[in-house]
Design an enzyme around this catalytic site. Sequence first.
Site, PDB file in Angstrom:
ATOM      1  N   LYS A  95       0.769  -1.213  -0.136  1.00 12.46           N
ATOM      2  CA  LYS A  95       0.020   0.001   0.134  1.00 12.46           C
ATOM      3  C   LYS A  95       0.811   1.207   0.260  1.00 12.46           C
ATOM      4  O   LYS A  95       0.274   2.237  -0.408  1.00 12.46           O
ATOM      5  CB  LYS A  95      -1.029  -0.236   1.057  1.00 12.46           C
ATOM      6  CG  LYS A  95      -2.201  -1.013   1.002  1.00 12.46           C
ATOM      7  CD  LYS A  95      -3.423  -0.221   0.605  1.00 12.46           C
ATOM      8  CE  LYS A  95      -4.390  -1.075  -0.107  1.00 12.46           C
ATOM      9  NZ  LYS A  95      -5.841  -0.392  -0.248  1.00 12.46           N
ATOM     10  N   ASP A 105      -7.762  -0.102   7.037  1.00 10.98           N
ATOM     11  CA  ASP A 105      -7.732  -1.247   7.839  1.00 10.98           C
ATOM     12  C   ASP A 105      -6.454  -1.454   8.358  1.00 10.98           C
ATOM     13  O   ASP A 105      -6.287  -2.535   9.106  1.00 10.98           O
ATOM     14  CB  ASP A 105      -8.108  -2.415   6.961  1.00 10.98           C
ATOM     15  CG  ASP A 105      -7.304  -2.355   5.676  1.00 10.98           C
ATOM     16  OD1 ASP A 105      -6.037  -2.632   5.851  1.00 10.98           O
ATOM     17  OD2 ASP A 105      -7.770  -1.830   4.777  1.00 10.98           O
TER      18      ASP A 105
HETATM   19  C1  LIG Z   1      -2.994  -6.490   2.048  1.00 18.54           C
HETATM   20  C2  LIG Z   1      -4.206  -5.966   1.457  1.00 18.54           C
HETATM   21  N1  LIG Z   1      -4.489  -6.430   0.144  1.00 18.54           N
HETATM   22  C3  LIG Z   1      -5.412  -5.904  -0.701  1.00 18.54           C
HETATM   23  C4  LIG Z   1      -6.087  -4.865  -0.367  1.00 18.54           C
HETATM   24  C5  LIG Z   1      -7.405  -4.491  -1.118  1.00 18.54           C
HETATM   25  O1  LIG Z   1      -7.133  -3.203  -1.859  1.00 18.54           O
HETATM   26  P1  LIG Z   1      -8.233  -2.257  -2.243  1.00 18.54           P
HETATM   27  O2  LIG Z   1      -9.000  -1.866  -1.152  1.00 18.54           O
HETATM   28  O3  LIG Z   1      -7.757  -1.451  -3.131  1.00 18.54           O
HETATM   29  O4  LIG Z   1      -9.183  -3.316  -3.057  1.00 18.54           O
HETATM   30  C6  LIG Z   1      -5.823  -4.232   0.722  1.00 18.54           C
HETATM   31  C7  LIG Z   1      -6.562  -3.147   1.008  1.00 18.54           C
HETATM   32  O5  LIG Z   1      -6.349  -2.569   2.069  1.00 18.54           O
HETATM   33  C8  LIG Z   1      -4.751  -4.827   1.790  1.00 18.54           C
HETATM   34  O6  LIG Z   1      -4.313  -4.243   2.588  1.00 18.54           O
END
Ligand SMILES: Cc1ncc(COP(=O)(O)O)c(C=O)c1O
Length: 410
Positions: free
Chosen positions: A79, A126
């Site tokens: 992220k 989150d």
């Molecule tokens: C580890 C991880 N993978 C995938 C995602 C999914 O991303 P998005 O919210 O852009 O769909 C998040 C989102 O916080 C994440 O923290």
Amino acid sequence: MKEYRTGCISVIQNNGRTEGKGPMFLSEAAVAKVQRIHRGYPDYHETPLRRLDAMAENLGLKAFFVKDESQRFGLNAFKGLGGLYALTMVICRELGLDVEKIRFSDLKWAEYRETVQKMVFVTATDGNHGKGVAWAAGQLGCEAHVYMPIGSSELRAQAIRDINPKAEVIITKTGYDDTVRYAAEVAEKRGWILIQDTSWEGYEDIPAWIVQGYTTMAEEACRQMEEQGLVPTHVFLQAGVGAMAGGVTGYLANRYEDRRPAIGVVEPENMACIYQSALMGDGEAHEAVNQAPTIMAGLNCGEPCKITWPILRDFADWYFKCQDYISAYGMRLLAAPQGADPKVVSGESGAVTTGLVNLVAGKEEYEDIKKLLKLGPDSVVLCISTEGDTDPVHYRKIVYEGKNPMPQQA
Ligand SMILES: Cc1ncc(COP(=O)(O)O)c(C=O)c1O
């Protein structure tokens, strides 16, 4: 649209899939400047693309790749790519600087310091996105306020405080979507800058930069595969609000045009807003139904990102929703690899796609879905492990103590 259910997996095939190029803001030219910013960051390294040949052989596939984002910027998740780029763009806009001529570290220069350090950033998260924003803000000596939804892990909250001493981290009493609304209200009231990884009407520039930020990961993965003489035939992308999945999908459509790989979007069973939007079939974004908590904290989002939903609607091939134990299965498979395959430390939101592909391609009862997906000896599969053990206590419970077992073992 029609949904198929086999065992514990639900899938929708996209009948309205579009051919050709993806959106302009994710074209190779548009994202070249994103890559320039990321590569110019002093601690930038490409994350490893792990090749799991024993897994591929076991599943009857040509190749199976996992992009290991636990190695990104020392943040244990992908992220930071979005946070770093969005902050750079926001600051360049405020200071009237040309982003094509700047590096992130230039923003620390004395001539900009006073203005930059007055900027206060706020976000809801989150965990992983907020950590990325707090980290990028901290590099510039800026304050960051990070709101986390009820039920968030205190360990994840502390990890954010540790990364920026000027970060205030609060766990709210509401779910993710209301926490986002709260962060937006606070930003408005206090004149802080909201750096949110989802969008709504009137709030589009910053999320678009974040989405563009994720394409660096896709560019690296495609190039790393091509260096081994392979191009992906199937890419599986996990979705919370769908910003990452949409950004990567749009990038792949632009990079490969009519030869783009088949794309599967994967969500938790009870937080499946992209799935629900596809199911409704009216082209609009819809909230997830029957919302309930999931161990996949990063995917615990009930409302789609408005700028990426149309990309997923038009360019994805399938939408899946999965029980939590599929992610736990993926975590264990990656933690205890077969043969000479490398180990990948993959967290709850990182491993769900690997778990899904292993179920579908590896277990007889999913043969019909395997056929629907045309997974076979010519398939080159890419999954992105978007995080490492971002909640190490829970990671150990799953991987060492067998929490969230497959049903037949329960
Ligand atoms: C580890 C991880 N993978 C995938 C995602 C999914 O991303 P998005 O919210 O852009 O769909 C998040 C989102 O916080 C994440 O923290």
